[in-house]
Design a protein around this motif. Structure first.
Motif, PDB file in Angstrom:
ATOM      1  N   GLN A 360      34.230  35.555  48.397  1.00  0.00           N
ATOM      2  CA  GLN A 360      33.135  34.978  49.175  1.00  0.00           C
ATOM      3  C   GLN A 360      33.442  34.967  50.667  1.00  0.00           C
ATOM      4  O   GLN A 360      32.536  35.114  51.495  1.00  0.00           O
ATOM      5  CB  GLN A 360      32.848  33.547  48.690  1.00  0.00           C
ATOM      6  N   ARG A 361      34.721  34.818  50.995  1.00  0.00           N
ATOM      7  CA  ARG A 361      35.099  34.753  52.408  1.00  0.00           C
ATOM      8  C   ARG A 361      34.893  36.097  53.104  1.00  0.00           C
ATOM      9  O   ARG A 361      34.520  36.152  54.279  1.00  0.00           O
ATOM     10  CB  ARG A 361      36.560  34.320  52.523  1.00  0.00           C
ATOM     11  N   HIS A 362      35.116  37.211  52.361  1.00  0.00           N
ATOM     12  CA  HIS A 362      35.056  38.526  52.994  1.00  0.00           C
ATOM     13  C   HIS A 362      33.821  39.330  52.618  1.00  0.00           C
ATOM     14  O   HIS A 362      33.610  40.417  53.167  1.00  0.00           O
ATOM     15  CB  HIS A 362      36.300  39.344  52.619  1.00  0.00           C
ATOM     16  N   GLY A 363      33.007  38.862  51.686  1.00  0.00           N
ATOM     17  CA  GLY A 363      31.818  39.602  51.282  1.00  0.00           C
ATOM     18  C   GLY A 363      30.625  38.691  51.134  1.00  0.00           C
ATOM     19  O   GLY A 363      30.746  37.462  51.088  1.00  0.00           O
ATOM     20  N   THR A 364      29.448  39.308  51.039  1.00  0.00           N
ATOM     21  CA  THR A 364      28.212  38.547  50.862  1.00  0.00           C
ATOM     22  C   THR A 364      27.733  38.566  49.418  1.00  0.00           C
ATOM     23  O   THR A 364      27.019  37.665  48.990  1.00  0.00           O
ATOM     24  CB  THR A 364      27.109  39.130  51.764  1.00  0.00           C
ATOM     25  N   GLN A 365      28.103  39.582  48.657  1.00  0.00           N
ATOM     26  CA  GLN A 365      27.730  39.683  47.256  1.00  0.00           C
ATOM     27  C   GLN A 365      29.006  39.722  46.409  1.00  0.00           C
ATOM     28  O   GLN A 365      29.880  40.555  46.646  1.00  0.00           O
ATOM     29  CB  GLN A 365      26.890  40.941  47.001  1.00  0.00           C
ATOM     30  N   VAL A 366      29.064  38.821  45.427  1.00  0.00           N
ATOM     31  CA  VAL A 366      30.244  38.697  44.574  1.00  0.00           C
ATOM     32  C   VAL A 366      29.788  38.824  43.113  1.00  0.00           C
ATOM     33  O   VAL A 366      28.808  38.191  42.703  1.00  0.00           O
ATOM     34  CB  VAL A 366      30.971  37.356  44.779  1.00  0.00           C
ATOM     35  N   ALA A 367      30.496  39.655  42.357  1.00  0.00           N
ATOM     36  CA  ALA A 367      30.202  39.855  40.934  1.00  0.00           C
ATOM     37  C   ALA A 367      31.466  39.617  40.123  1.00  0.00           C
ATOM     38  O   ALA A 367      32.532  40.149  40.462  1.00  0.00           O
ATOM     39  CB  ALA A 367      29.665  41.257  40.674  1.00  0.00           C
ATOM     40  N   VAL A 368      31.339  38.837  39.058  1.00  0.00           N
ATOM     41  CA  VAL A 368      32.470  38.510  38.190  1.00  0.00           C
ATOM     42  C   VAL A 368      32.124  38.971  36.781  1.00  0.00           C
ATOM     43  O   VAL A 368      31.044  38.665  36.265  1.00  0.00           O
ATOM     44  CB  VAL A 368      32.778  36.996  38.194  1.00  0.00           C
ATOM     45  N   ARG A 369      33.043  39.742  36.172  1.00  0.00           N
ATOM     46  CA  ARG A 369      32.866  40.251  34.819  1.00  0.00           C
ATOM     47  C   ARG A 369      34.095  39.872  33.986  1.00  0.00           C
ATOM     48  O   ARG A 369      35.218  39.888  34.496  1.00  0.00           O
ATOM     49  CB  ARG A 369      32.688  41.773  34.799  1.00  0.00           C
ATOM     50  N   ALA A 370      33.866  39.569  32.696  1.00  0.00           N
ATOM     51  CA  ALA A 370      34.976  39.214  31.797  1.00  0.00           C
ATOM     52  C   ALA A 370      34.684  39.773  30.417  1.00  0.00           C
ATOM     53  O   ALA A 370      33.545  39.730  29.943  1.00  0.00           O
ATOM     54  CB  ALA A 370      35.167  37.707  31.731  1.00  0.00           C
ATOM     55  N   GLY A 371      35.721  40.309  29.753  1.00  0.00           N
ATOM     56  CA  GLY A 371      35.579  40.855  28.408  1.00  0.00           C
ATOM     57  C   GLY A 371      36.923  41.293  27.858  1.00  0.00           C
ATOM     58  O   GLY A 371      37.945  41.278  28.559  1.00  0.00           O
ATOM     59  N   ARG A 372      36.926  41.681  26.581  1.00  0.00           N
ATOM     60  CA  ARG A 372      38.146  42.135  25.917  1.00  0.00           C
ATOM     61  C   ARG A 372      38.370  43.615  26.174  1.00  0.00           C
ATOM     62  O   ARG A 372      37.436  44.410  26.112  1.00  0.00           O
ATOM     63  CB  ARG A 372      38.078  41.881  24.414  1.00  0.00           C
ATOM     64  N   ARG A 373      39.613  43.986  26.412  1.00  0.00           N
ATOM     65  CA  ARG A 373      40.011  45.377  26.619  1.00  0.00           C
ATOM     66  C   ARG A 373      41.295  45.624  25.843  1.00  0.00           C
ATOM     67  O   ARG A 373      42.379  45.247  26.298  1.00  0.00           O
ATOM     68  CB  ARG A 373      40.244  45.685  28.108  1.00  0.00           C
TER      69      ARG A 373
END
Length: 450
Positions: A360-373
């Protein structure tokens, strides 16, 4: 792109030859036992059939051929009916031969089988050597009997003999004892090897749990001397590492706590100084120092003694994102499925908070993804900021390292955010790595073992 390594082959898969070998210690130990056992059985069987079996079969065939030759000699010497009857009785009572004379018949031409047994070959050689008359052998038409037809001047002599005259029971006894003893020895070897491998498996599970930051309870040295030595070395190593972590945590916490007292006094004194023109600069320096001390305490708490517990990572991510979006900034969160794994909840919350706050400090759009690999759970945090040069991806994980050399907390903190995040991830047996985001900016990839 970071890929969770295979815990069995961290440097790549097995070689072309090892790919066909058992991977477990139990399998390889049994292979070491079975291989010479099979070779011994093959060699013993070859020696038996090449020496003993062939010799016995040859002698039995020669004995039967001698009896047939003696009978034909007697029949040809005196062709009277009384002589025939006497010879037939002697052959039946002493030689186990059933004789029938087919007067006036000719020797039939039987089709020779494509594959003949060793017994048939030995009997044919013996009859050719001792009989000196035309003959035909049929060992397949009559069950448990061998038929021999011999051409005599007065007709065809039909000789029926049981298999006992040509087969030795030692063959079956030898094979039965060989196979039975091999199976018995193999079963005993499996039982003993399983008991020897169990302590090694316990040691491996204990080391894996300790590497993931979990408690290792009820572990004690067991098994052979070498395994006990390895287990004792692991216990000593675990105790030393835990003492080192505890001493480091206590030292950092103590130093940071001691620094807060003079800082508080300095803040109070600066509040009372109203007629000094540069007091606001001093207050800014004190605030920066207080912020740094708080960072030290957070770093020290990251190595605390919080106990891992089954935690839903998706729920934890939603809580963190909800807290990080209170000021109106949006974070795009997507969790593929329920992700429950042992975590230090507060430590992982601090790790995720640092990563999302940094995005958030360095960008305006933040996306978070989570899943099994595969063998791990993966969390990615993407932003559309300026990113970090690939050459500096590892440098930013160093304590107090900042790309912004101005040391202004407003533009980049104190340089402990990523350090704490990686420290927390590695304490769970995972890791944190940086790479370029697909849409530009920076991608932070976190993986945690399941």
């Amino acid at each position: 792109m970071i890929t969770p390594p295979d815990p069995l082959y961290p440097h790549g898969g097995p070689g072309p030859v090892r790919r066909f070998l058992p991977r477990s210690l139990l399998g390889r130990s049994l292979l070491i036992i079975i291989t010479p056992l099979i070779l011994m059985q093959v060699i013993s069987t070859w020696v038996f059939y090449d020496r003993h079996y062939n010799t016995i079969t040859k002698r039995l065939a020669q004995g039967l051929a001698g009896d047939v030759a003696a009978v034909t000699t007697l029949l040809m010497r005196d062709p009277s009916v009384e002589q025939h009857r006497e010879v037939f009785n002697i052959a039946r009572n002493t030689m186990q031969l059933r004789l029938t004379l087919l007067e006036g018949n000719e020797l039939p031409q039987l089709a020779r089988p494509r594959v003949r047994t060793v017994v048939e070959l030995r009997l044919e050689d013996a009859l050719q050597e001792r009989l000196g008359l035309p003959f035909v052998i049929d060992a397949r038409s009559i069950e448990d009997r061998v038929e021999i037809l011999v051409q005599l001047p007065q007709g065809v002599l039909r000789v029926l003999v049981t298999d006992e005259r040509l087969f030795s029971s030692t063959t079956y006894i030898f094979i039965s004892w060989t196979i039975g003893s091999s199976v018995l020895l193999f079963g005993i070897a499996v039982i003993f090897m399983r008991n020897q491998v169990k302590p090694i498996r316990r040691l491996a599970r204990a080391a894996e749990s300790f590497g993931k930051g979990r408690e290792v309870q009820d572990f004690k040295p067991e098994g052979a001397t070498e395994v006990r030595q390895a287990a004792a070395a692991f216990i000593n190593m675990r105790d030393r590492i835990q003492r080192q972590i505890q001493q480091r945590t206590e030292m950092l916490a103590g130093v940071s706590h001691d620094l807060r007292t003079p800082l508080t006094r300095m803040k109070l004194q600066l509040e009372m100084l109203t007629d000094v023109p540069d007091v606001k600069y001093l207050q800014s320096d004190v605030a920066e120092m207080e912020h740094m001390v708080e960072g030290y305490l957070a770093f020290a708490r990251g190595e605390g003694q919080e106990t891992p517990a089954p935690t839903d990572l998706g729920v934890l991510l939603r809580d963190v994102v909800a807290q990080m979006t209170r000021d109106g900034r949006a974070v795009d969160l997507h969790v593929e499925q329920d992700l429950i794994l042992p975590l230090r909840r507060e430590g992982m919350r601090r790790c995720l908070t640092n990563l999302i706050a940094n995005a958030q400090r360095h960008g305006t759009q933040v996306a978070v993804r989570a899943g099994r690999r595969k063998h791990a759970v993966e969390v990615t945090v993407d932003d559309d900021g300026p990113g970090i040069p690939p050459a500096r991806h590892e440098d930013v994980f160093k304590p107090f390292f900042r790309l912004d050399q101005s040391r202004n907390p407003a533009t980049g903190g104190i340089g402990l955010g990523l350090t704490i995040a990686r420290d927390v991830a590695r304490s769970h047996g995972g890791d944190v790595a940086l790479e370029s985001a697909p849409g530009g900016g920076l991608r932070v990839r976190v993986w945690l073992p399941v």
